[in-house]
Design an enzyme around this catalytic site. Sequence first.
Site, PDB file in Angstrom:
ATOM      1  N   ARG A 106       0.845  -1.199   0.000  1.00  0.00           N
ATOM      2  CA  ARG A 106       0.000   0.000   0.000  1.00  0.00           C
ATOM      3  C   ARG A 106       0.876   1.243   0.000  1.00  0.00           C
ATOM      4  NH1 ARG A 106      -5.249   1.721  -0.950  1.00  0.00           N
ATOM      5  NH2 ARG A 106      -6.202   2.784   0.808  1.00  0.00           N
ATOM      6  N   THR A 382     -10.245   0.185  -9.511  1.00  0.00           N
ATOM      7  CA  THR A 382      -9.128  -0.562  -8.961  1.00  0.00           C
ATOM      8  C   THR A 382      -9.066  -1.761  -9.869  1.00  0.00           C
ATOM      9  OG1 THR A 382      -9.444   0.260  -6.756  1.00  0.00           O
ATOM     10  CG2 THR A 382      -8.613  -1.979  -6.901  1.00  0.00           C
ATOM     11  N   ASN A 402      -6.395   4.242  -6.930  1.00  0.00           N
ATOM     12  CA  ASN A 402      -7.611   4.710  -6.278  1.00  0.00           C
ATOM     13  C   ASN A 402      -8.670   4.970  -7.347  1.00  0.00           C
ATOM     14  OD1 ASN A 402      -9.414   5.274  -4.288  1.00  0.00           O
ATOM     15  ND2 ASN A 402      -8.741   7.361  -3.960  1.00  0.00           N
ATOM     16  N   SER A 453      -7.846   0.900   3.630  1.00  0.00           N
ATOM     17  CA  SER A 453      -8.324   0.415   2.334  1.00  0.00           C
ATOM     18  C   SER A 453      -9.497  -0.529   2.514  1.00  0.00           C
ATOM     19  CB  SER A 453      -7.179  -0.331   1.648  1.00  0.00           C
ATOM     20  OG  SER A 453      -7.612  -0.949   0.457  1.00  0.00           O
ATOM     21  N   GLY A 475     -14.155   0.007  -4.437  1.00  0.00           N
ATOM     22  CA  GLY A 475     -14.089   0.754  -3.181  1.00  0.00           C
ATOM     23  C   GLY A 475     -14.712  -0.064  -2.068  1.00  0.00           C
TER      24      GLY A 475
HETATM   25  O1  DON Z   1      -8.121   1.065  -1.172  1.00  0.00           O
HETATM   26  C1  DON Z   1      -9.300   1.297  -1.370  1.00  0.00           C
HETATM   27  O2  DON Z   1     -10.202   0.853  -0.703  1.00  0.00           O
HETATM   28  C2  DON Z   1      -9.678   2.153  -2.550  1.00  0.00           C
HETATM   29  N1  DON Z   1      -8.578   3.045  -2.904  1.00  0.00           N
HETATM   30  C3  DON Z   1     -10.046   1.239  -3.661  1.00  0.00           C
HETATM   31  C4  DON Z   1     -10.468   1.988  -4.878  1.00  0.00           C
HETATM   32  C5  DON Z   1     -11.324   1.223  -5.773  1.00  0.00           C
HETATM   33  O3  DON Z   1     -11.664   0.107  -5.549  1.00  0.00           O
HETATM   34  C6  DON Z   1     -11.759   2.011  -6.950  1.00  0.00           C
HETATM   35  N2  DON Z   1     -12.491   1.236  -7.846  1.00  0.00           N
HETATM   36  N3  DON Z   1     -13.342   0.573  -7.814  1.00  0.00           N
END
Ligand code: DON
Length: 571
Positions: A106, A382, A402, A453, A475
């Site tokens: 990370r 992501t 992100n 995250s 996310g």
């Molecule tokens: O680490 C996290 O939870 C976010 N930065 C993840 C971002 C993400 O999954 C974006 N797309 N779907």
Amino acid sequence: MNKIFKNHHRGLTVSLMVVFLTGLLLGCDGVRVTHYFERGALATAAPIATGVGETVFARGGNACDAAVAVGFALAVVHPEAGNIGGGGFALIHDGASGEVRALDFRETAPAAATEKMYLDKNDEVIENLSTFGAKAAGVPGTVAGFYRLWEEYGTMPWEELVTIAAALADTGYYIDAYMAESFEEHKKALTSFASTAEIFYPDGRALKTGERLFQKDLSRTLYLIAAEGPDGFYKGQVAESLVKTMTEHGGLISLEDLENYSPVWREPIHFIFDSLDIYSMPPPSSGGIVMGQILKLIEPYDFSAWTPATPEYIHLFCEASRLAFADRATHLGDADFYPVPDGLLDESYLQQRRSLIIEKHASSSAETRPGSFGPANESEETTHFSICDRDGNMVSITYTLNTAYGSKLVVEGGGFLLNNEMDDFSIKPGVANTYGLVGGEANKIEPGKRMLSSMSPTLVLRKDRPYLALGSPGGSKIITVVAQTIVNCTRFGLTPVDAAGQPRFHHQWLPDQIYLEEGGFDINTKQGLISYGHNIQERTPYSDLQMVFVDNDGLMYGVADPRKRGSAGGY
Ligand code: DON
């Protein structure tokens, strides 16, 4: 009813070995075809990357070799999320020892970061500062992470694995409709920076389907990484270009930050659900703990009269999610900086929390509090890939910039996009991030700290043998997508292929709302949930699950989410 959900029962998933056939099939009716493989299988979000993994298997590489090559290739062929300027997590099952390990690569907050760096003098949030441009970027971890993985588990030369991506960036590749649409959609933001615009909008317009994307600077950077390992990125000319871009655009990452970056091996979160051993990511991800809470909270219930679309099931799952996400907001952050409580998955604690769930009656998020312990935050961009091989190795990697294309800023001369991961910190207590997630003390900004995250690369073992490797973007929705896919396989007895195609739903405590995938649920389901007192809102199909599974005969399969352009393959 949406095409995805209508067809998924017939659907088996795609092997990119048959790209042409796949194109025809998808063109017909959205059905996807899977094959079994004996040497190794994988599923990724981009067809060319899947082909790279197959090449590595054909050359005799193992799952970790394939993961490294695929990871770098995605930085070239899936630029919205694939990256070298971001970070992520890997869950590894070592076939030789049976051990499961979690690798944390990370991003970290730069040494110059401060708790209130995104607030003005009145303590108000400065719009877009944590999501757009240089100041949004954390210190990237991807290159160091892949190198660590390769050092410990790789069998093929590093240089060979990275060179595949470097060559792809150099010779260019034909972009598909998915990417053309994405470039069009993000044009305004991506053309804000000259270094970004000149790559993706070479004549001042978005590249169209069938045109070639060349990334010469990225190629040079990748060749340096191929030749020098992480030093090719964290030191020397690439590092200097990154810092120069920071200086010019008001960012904070310094040469020392880059030199000091180090990935960390961590003990995975482990719990048993329906007699399966589930391993997922510990802090600084909330994924393993929140998923563990949800699944353990619902485990004792009788599902025999339910399907994945029964209102009683969705209600139960969402009530469990409400409780788990309330805990996330208060108790979870980087455990190297904040005392994350130990007992969040203890049965005695979960029993107490389970007692708050009322049958057929929605509780209220305003009244739901996180559990108490002593002292002790969407877009879709992501990317996840899952790989397994005949030696029992499994690799489950989620990594990201992100949001789509991260900070939108390409390092001048370096050719790669920088993340906007700083937005995953709680930039002000109670203020929601891009994913609507709130947080406080546990996830405040501190120099060197990793932002919380939701990424949840996950492995599932059946009687100590590899069964599933899975994960997704989305996310906060990542956690519920992975948990629901597991429930679909175990409780509802669906094949992994059917499990991936089931409609999804999501609740994250705040906002107090159930998101239902549009087209996935009929009027009876919706009416049922409304009658229990839930607020429901439909959302376009989301996330992009990539999964591999191993059957009882040791044959390996890949499953790519039918919602997007991902593909499964193997050798
Ligand atoms: O680490 C996290 O939870 C976010 N930065 C993840 C971002 C993400 O999954 C974006 N797309 N779907």
